[in-house]
Scaffold this active site. Structure first.
Site, PDB file in Angstrom:
ATOM      1  N   CYS A  67       0.816  -1.225   0.000  1.00  0.00           N
ATOM      2  CA  CYS A  67       0.000   0.000   0.000  1.00  0.00           C
ATOM      3  C   CYS A  67       0.850   1.274   0.000  1.00  0.00           C
ATOM      4  CB  CYS A  67      -0.954   0.010   1.180  1.00  0.00           C
ATOM      5  SG  CYS A  67      -2.011  -1.439   1.225  1.00  0.00           S
TER       6      CYS A  67
ATOM      7  N   HIS B   2      -3.112   7.174   2.533  1.00  0.00           N
ATOM      8  CA  HIS B   2      -3.568   5.893   1.998  1.00  0.00           C
ATOM      9  C   HIS B   2      -4.998   5.656   2.480  1.00  0.00           C
ATOM     10  CE1 HIS B   2      -4.020   1.775   1.081  1.00  0.00           C
ATOM     11  NE2 HIS B   2      -3.770   1.315   2.285  1.00  0.00           N
TER      12      HIS B   2
ATOM     13  N   ASN C 297     -10.191  -0.200   0.284  1.00  0.00           N
ATOM     14  CA  ASN C 297      -8.724  -0.103   0.248  1.00  0.00           C
ATOM     15  C   ASN C 297      -8.222  -0.681  -1.076  1.00  0.00           C
ATOM     16  OD1 ASN C 297      -5.976  -0.418   0.584  1.00  0.00           O
ATOM     17  ND2 ASN C 297      -6.117  -1.276   2.646  1.00  0.00           N
TER      18      ASN C 297
HETATM   19  O1  UT7 Z   1      -3.421  -1.078   4.145  1.00  0.00           O
HETATM   20  C1  UT7 Z   1      -3.636  -1.405   5.498  1.00  0.00           C
HETATM   21  C2  UT7 Z   1      -4.828  -2.319   5.542  1.00  0.00           C
HETATM   22  N1  UT7 Z   1      -5.293  -2.668   6.823  1.00  0.00           N
HETATM   23  C3  UT7 Z   1      -6.186  -1.975   7.526  1.00  0.00           C
HETATM   24  O2  UT7 Z   1      -6.614  -0.887   7.199  1.00  0.00           O
HETATM   25  C4  UT7 Z   1      -6.720  -2.624   8.752  1.00  0.00           C
HETATM   26  C5  UT7 Z   1      -6.588  -1.830  10.003  1.00  0.00           C
HETATM   27  N2  UT7 Z   1      -7.424  -2.441  10.991  1.00  0.00           N
HETATM   28  C6  UT7 Z   1      -8.740  -2.139  11.109  1.00  0.00           C
HETATM   29  O3  UT7 Z   1      -9.223  -1.268  10.422  1.00  0.00           O
HETATM   30  C7  UT7 Z   1      -9.557  -2.881  12.112  1.00  0.00           C
HETATM   31  O4  UT7 Z   1      -8.718  -3.638  12.957  1.00  0.00           O
HETATM   32  C8  UT7 Z   1     -10.590  -3.808  11.420  1.00  0.00           C
HETATM   33  C9  UT7 Z   1     -11.642  -2.980  10.718  1.00  0.00           C
HETATM   34  C10 UT7 Z   1      -9.922  -4.734  10.420  1.00  0.00           C
HETATM   35  C11 UT7 Z   1     -11.287  -4.668  12.456  1.00  0.00           C
HETATM   36  O5  UT7 Z   1     -11.875  -3.841  13.441  1.00  0.00           O
HETATM   37  P1  UT7 Z   1     -11.673  -4.190  14.983  1.00  0.00           P
HETATM   38  O6  UT7 Z   1     -12.388  -3.173  15.748  1.00  0.00           O
HETATM   39  O7  UT7 Z   1     -10.178  -4.299  15.217  1.00  0.00           O
HETATM   40  O8  UT7 Z   1     -12.391  -5.558  15.104  1.00  0.00           O
HETATM   41  P2  UT7 Z   1     -11.850  -6.971  15.632  1.00  0.00           P
HETATM   42  O9  UT7 Z   1     -10.930  -7.594  14.646  1.00  0.00           O
HETATM   43  O10 UT7 Z   1     -11.374  -6.815  17.043  1.00  0.00           O
HETATM   44  O11 UT7 Z   1     -13.180  -7.801  15.661  1.00  0.00           O
HETATM   45  C12 UT7 Z   1     -14.282  -7.433  16.523  1.00  0.00           C
HETATM   46  C13 UT7 Z   1     -15.438  -8.356  16.243  1.00  0.00           C
HETATM   47  C14 UT7 Z   1     -15.042  -9.827  16.236  1.00  0.00           C
HETATM   48  O12 UT7 Z   1     -16.129 -10.564  16.794  1.00  0.00           O
HETATM   49  P3  UT7 Z   1     -16.053 -11.116  18.306  1.00  0.00           P
HETATM   50  O13 UT7 Z   1     -14.847 -12.003  18.348  1.00  0.00           O
HETATM   51  O14 UT7 Z   1     -15.900  -9.899  19.158  1.00  0.00           O
HETATM   52  O15 UT7 Z   1     -17.361 -11.814  18.469  1.00  0.00           O
HETATM   53  C15 UT7 Z   1     -14.926 -10.169  14.780  1.00  0.00           C
HETATM   54  O16 UT7 Z   1     -15.148 -11.533  14.507  1.00  0.00           O
HETATM   55  O17 UT7 Z   1     -15.955  -8.091  14.936  1.00  0.00           O
HETATM   56  C16 UT7 Z   1     -16.035  -9.323  14.198  1.00  0.00           C
HETATM   57  N3  UT7 Z   1     -15.836  -9.033  12.782  1.00  0.00           N
HETATM   58  C17 UT7 Z   1     -16.832  -8.733  11.935  1.00  0.00           C
HETATM   59  N4  UT7 Z   1     -18.159  -8.639  12.131  1.00  0.00           N
HETATM   60  C18 UT7 Z   1     -18.928  -8.317  11.055  1.00  0.00           C
HETATM   61  C19 UT7 Z   1     -14.670  -8.991  12.096  1.00  0.00           C
HETATM   62  N5  UT7 Z   1     -14.895  -8.687  10.795  1.00  0.00           N
HETATM   63  C20 UT7 Z   1     -16.244  -8.525  10.692  1.00  0.00           C
HETATM   64  C21 UT7 Z   1     -17.084  -8.198   9.614  1.00  0.00           C
HETATM   65  N6  UT7 Z   1     -18.407  -8.107   9.838  1.00  0.00           N
HETATM   66  N7  UT7 Z   1     -16.619  -7.965   8.364  1.00  0.00           N
END
Ligand code: UT7
Length: 320
Positions: free
Chosen positions: A113, A246, A276
């Site tokens: 990226c 980005h 993204n």
């Molecule tokens: O170029 C760089 C690219 N990378 C990025 O931009 C990623 C940077 N990271 C983020 O933006 C965030 O970490 C994410 C958006 C990827 C995830 O958000 P989060 O607040 O860190 O969520 P998490 O991974 O801690 O997950 C929270 C909950 C989980 O459920 P439980 O275990 O609490 O029941 C996940 O399973 O959200 C669940 N979850 C979803 N639910 C609905 C994860 N993905 C999804 C989804 N839809 N797509």
């Protein structure tokens, strides 16, 4: 001698998938969740017959038209991509042929990226030293083909697209400073660890990511990279008219802007409409802000990239 951006262009494939479309197709997600966590509403997805060089070609033609440069007169071509048409030749060589240009240097940059900022920095150096007469710098990606559509933690985040800029030599500085960084010890945080070996795919061929670790890392290094480029020009943070980071996630962009003391209104945001797009995201956002008249002559732009590797970097521009 300096270099300046003389034209920009972009291309997004025709097919649009909204968050609701993904949920309807069986991804265990919701529009509310994706919007709240990332700001993403939809992404564009390339057609089966489209390749990364096709996306790059469409964006390049627009940028060349805006710069008033005929495609056969292009000298240097750099394509920043993580999703090349094939293992080799480079997507840049394929693009060169599709443009009808010949003889100038052409190569890909693989910095995920951050690829566009890396490519811009290299092209700026080559134009400034007179090594090339002009440069076409493209970010082009088809991430939809390296996503596991059953992994809701990654598949909702990415999209396909391309953005391009043309650099010309200039006696007034357009690109004021660039800064590039990498730390390979974080390579496992965001990767596609597969490869082609003996005619078969070996390892995992889809994006995998530690989302929370990426989030924290990105906010810290993006602000540092911006400060480093400003320091190189002895400019204060409030000299930045437009922050063009980005486009990965609205929350990362907002947190970075907050750290830098830049108002939300001065951040160019397009991630809501194309998710993204990795190396394509910065030139896509830049082109939109140039074409809708937000970016004006004399203004200062800060481009910020971060991605797998880990890699990151900044480019401080004065728009001419
Ligand atoms: O170029 C760089 C690219 N990378 C990025 O931009 C990623 C940077 N990271 C983020 O933006 C965030 O970490 C994410 C958006 C990827 C995830 O958000 P989060 O607040 O860190 O969520 P998490 O991974 O801690 O997950 C929270 C909950 C989980 O459920 P439980 O275990 O609490 O029941 C996940 O399973 O959200 C669940 N979850 C979803 N639910 C609905 C994860 N993905 C999804 C989804 N839809 N797509």
């Amino acid at each position: 001698m300096h270099s300046r951006i003389a034209g920009t262009g972009r291309y997004l494939p025709a097919t649009v998938l909204t968050n609701d479309d993904l949920a309807r197709r069986g991804v265990d997600t919701s529009d509310d969740w994706v919007r709240a966590r990332t700001g993403i509403r939809q992404r564009h997805v390339a057609a089966d017959e489209e390749s990364t060089s096709d996306l790059a070609l469409a964006a390049s033609r627009e940028a060349l038209r805006a710069a008033g440069l005929a495609p056969p007169d292009v000298d240097l071509i750099i394509v920043a991509t993580t999703t090349p048409d094939m293992i080799f030749p480079s997507t840049a060589c394929i693009l060169q042929d599709k443009l009808g240009a010949h003889g100038g240097p052409a190569f890909d940059v693989q910095a995920v990226c951050s690829g566009f900022v890396y490519a811009l920095a290299i092209a700026d150096g080559m134009v400034r030293t007179g090594a090339v007469r002009n440069a076409l710098v493209v970010g082009a990606e088809i991430y939809s083909r390296i996503l596991d559509w059953n992994d809701r933690k990654t598949c909702v985040l990415f999209g396909d697209g391309a953005g391009a800029v043309v650099l010309l030599p200039s006696d007034q500085p357009g690109i004021l400073a660039t800064r590039l960084y990498a730390d390979g010890s974080h390579r496992g945080m965001l990767c596609v660890p597969g490869q082609v070996r003996n005619g078969k795919v070996a390892g995992h061929p889809f994006v995998q990511m530690d989302g929370q670790a990426v989030f924290k890392f990105a906010v810290r290094v993006l602000a540092e990279a911006a400060d480093d480029a400003l320091a190189a020009c002895a400019m204060p943070r409030d000299a930045i008219d437009w922050l063009i980071p980005h486009q990965a996630n609205l929350r990362i962009m907002d947190s970075t802007a907050k750290r830098l003391g830049i108002a939300h209104e001065r951040v160019v945001v397009t991630v809501d409409r194309h998710a993204n797009t990795s190396a394509a995201s910065i030139p896509l956002a830049l082109d939109e802000a140039v074409r809708d008249g937000r970016v004006r002559a004399g203004q200062h732009l800060m481009l910020l990239g971060v991605g797998g590797g880990f890699t990151w970097g900044s480019a401080l521009l004065r728009w001419t």
